[in-house]
Write an enzyme that holds these catalytic residues in place. Structure first.
Site, mmCIF file in Angstrom:
data_model
loop_
_atom_site.group_PDB
_atom_site.id
_atom_site.type_symbol
_atom_site.label_atom_id
_atom_site.label_comp_id
_atom_site.label_asym_id
_atom_site.label_seq_id
_atom_site.Cartn_x
_atom_site.Cartn_y
_atom_site.Cartn_z
ATOM 1 N N SER A 29 0.867 -1.100 0.142
ATOM 2 C CA SER A 29 0.097 -0.065 -0.065
ATOM 3 C C SER A 29 0.901 1.249 0.035
ATOM 4 C CB SER A 29 -1.066 0.020 1.230
ATOM 5 O OG SER A 29 -2.030 -0.981 0.938
ATOM 6 N N LYS B 12 0.067 3.549 -2.739
ATOM 7 C CA LYS B 12 -0.937 4.581 -2.616
ATOM 8 C C LYS B 12 -0.212 5.771 -2.507
ATOM 9 C CE LYS B 12 -4.607 1.693 -0.312
ATOM 10 N NZ LYS B 12 -4.120 0.463 -0.274
ATOM 11 N N SER C 287 -6.069 2.823 4.664
ATOM 12 C CA SER C 287 -5.669 2.042 3.458
ATOM 13 C C SER C 287 -6.694 1.473 2.703
ATOM 14 C CB SER C 287 -4.510 1.152 4.003
ATOM 15 O OG SER C 287 -3.577 0.850 2.980
#
Length: 385
Positions: free
Chosen positions: A82, A85, A140
């Site tokens: 993640s 991101k 997340s």
């Protein structure tokens, strides 16, 4: 560990060996060591010793100057989880007004991977874009990423734009297959690239506020709301991890393939450092935070006592002149105290000659469908997901 000599040599991007018979130019910066394997640091007298870490790859850099103080396998391509991101936010955040409201459809939520982290986005529920970004940065939430990507042009189109953004920033190790960071064949990044993304994020006031936010309220299915908390334990101090003094935040991640990953930034005594830690191989689930802590401690102590081993600007044609500590100084970092950023933040002009930010802001008044249509006209045709 390779302790590089402090003597300067001609700087190159690809780290070739010096030509026979040539020596360092007077005043030339030290050659980059970042494409070489192993641990690299150029200590001066009295510099502290670099900590021994278990991560497959790591890097610590000065966010203001872009100079890399030390690194281990900085360009090794690994799954980012993640932390990808960060690139998603850099790509999509400037184009969507924070106050835009969007009713989520079944199509928006298609394709979310099994076992994904979720914030709880519900079909047929209306959300503000700012709510969805809270879901991305704090929880997340891959569901929030899917909705924002749908608003921004579609899943595959967003992946392509993310790669283009990475290339423009000088991050050449990143390949995007799933914009939320979910494991996908061929999806990789590097400690170098992730540090570039984190540093770039600090220059965006909205990004900086979201990544520093520890808690927020998220709209519930029944018309109410519920609390969400940032999963970055180095920021919040949750689960027995001590919060790091001066931590600004940024993004953590985990998948079974990537292991634990983290991009973190902290500011102390007017200096901002950014660190990346990828896949610690010992120490359990909290090792990524403790190894980042060790790098930050070392970086603040070593600053001014080591010479650079490379630069985060090395592959950029035009480095950004803005210094993140100056850009962020006097801005509230807690999301609970910060004023909302202005909705129109996209850059450039549309074909009518009006600023894109003006056009998007006007379209936002008419609703999400109009904004989506405008973005498609601005960015080009959108392939079907």
């Amino acid at each position: 560990m390779a302790l590089a000599p402090a003597a300067a040599t001609a700087d190159t991007r690809a780290d070739p060996a010096p030509s026979p018979g040539t020596g360092p130019r007077a005043g030339a910066p030290p050659a980059s060591l970042l494409y070489r394997s192993g641990t690299h640091v150029r200590p001066r007298a009295g510099a502290p010793e670099v900590p021994e870490l278990s991560a497959k790859s790591w890097l610590v850099a000065d966010a203001g100057t872009g100079t890399v103080l030390a690194a281990h396998d900085a360009h090794r391509r690994l799954p980012p989880a993640s932390t990808l991101k960060t690139l998603f936010a850099l790509t999509v955040l400037p184009a969507l007004p924070a106050g835009l409201r969007h009713e989520v459809s079944e199509r928006d939520l298609r394709g979310i991977g099994p076992g994904s982290s979720l914030v709880g986005v519900a079909e047929n529920r209306t959300y503000e874009v700012s709510d969805l970004w809270n879901g991305v940065f704090l929880s997340s939430g891959n569901d929030a990423v899917h909705v924002l990507a749908s608003l921004g042009g579609g899943w595959r189109t967003t992946a392509e734009r993310m790669e283009a953004k990475a290339h423009a920033l000088g991050a050449r190790d990143t390949r995007v297959e799933s914009p939320d960071g979910y494991d996908a064949p061929g999806q990789v990044s590097s400690a170098f690239d992730l540090a570039v993304f984190g540093r770039a994020g600090l220059r965006n006031p909205e990004f900086a506020r979201y990544c520093a936010r520890t808690e927020a309220r998220f709209p519930g299915r029944d018309g109410g709301s519920y609390g969400i908390r940032n999963t970055n334990r180095l920021l919040t101090g949750a689960d027995g991890v001590e919060p790091y003094p001066g931590l600004i935040g940024i993004k953590n991640g985990y998948t079974s393939n990537a292991g634990h990953t983290l991009v973190a930034a902290a500011r102390q005594d007017g200096r901002t450092l950014v660190v990346t830690v990828m896949h610690p191989r010992s120490g359990g689930a909290h090792a990524v935070y403790e190894e980042a802590r060790s790098l930050l401690d070392w970086g603040f102590e070593a600053a001014g006592r080591v010479d650079p081993v490379g630069s985060l600007d090395a592959l950029r044609d035009r480095p950004d002149p803005v210094d993140p500590p100056d850009a962020l100084r006097d801005r509230p970092l807690s999301g609970q105290q910060a004023e909302p950023a202005p909705a129109p933040v996209a850059r450039g002009d549309d074909r009518s000659g009006r600023p894109v930010s003006w056009t998007i802001a006007g379209a936002a008044v008419l609703g999400g469908a109009v904004v989506a249509l405008f973005l498609r006209l601005m960015w080009g045709p959108v392939p079907k997901d």
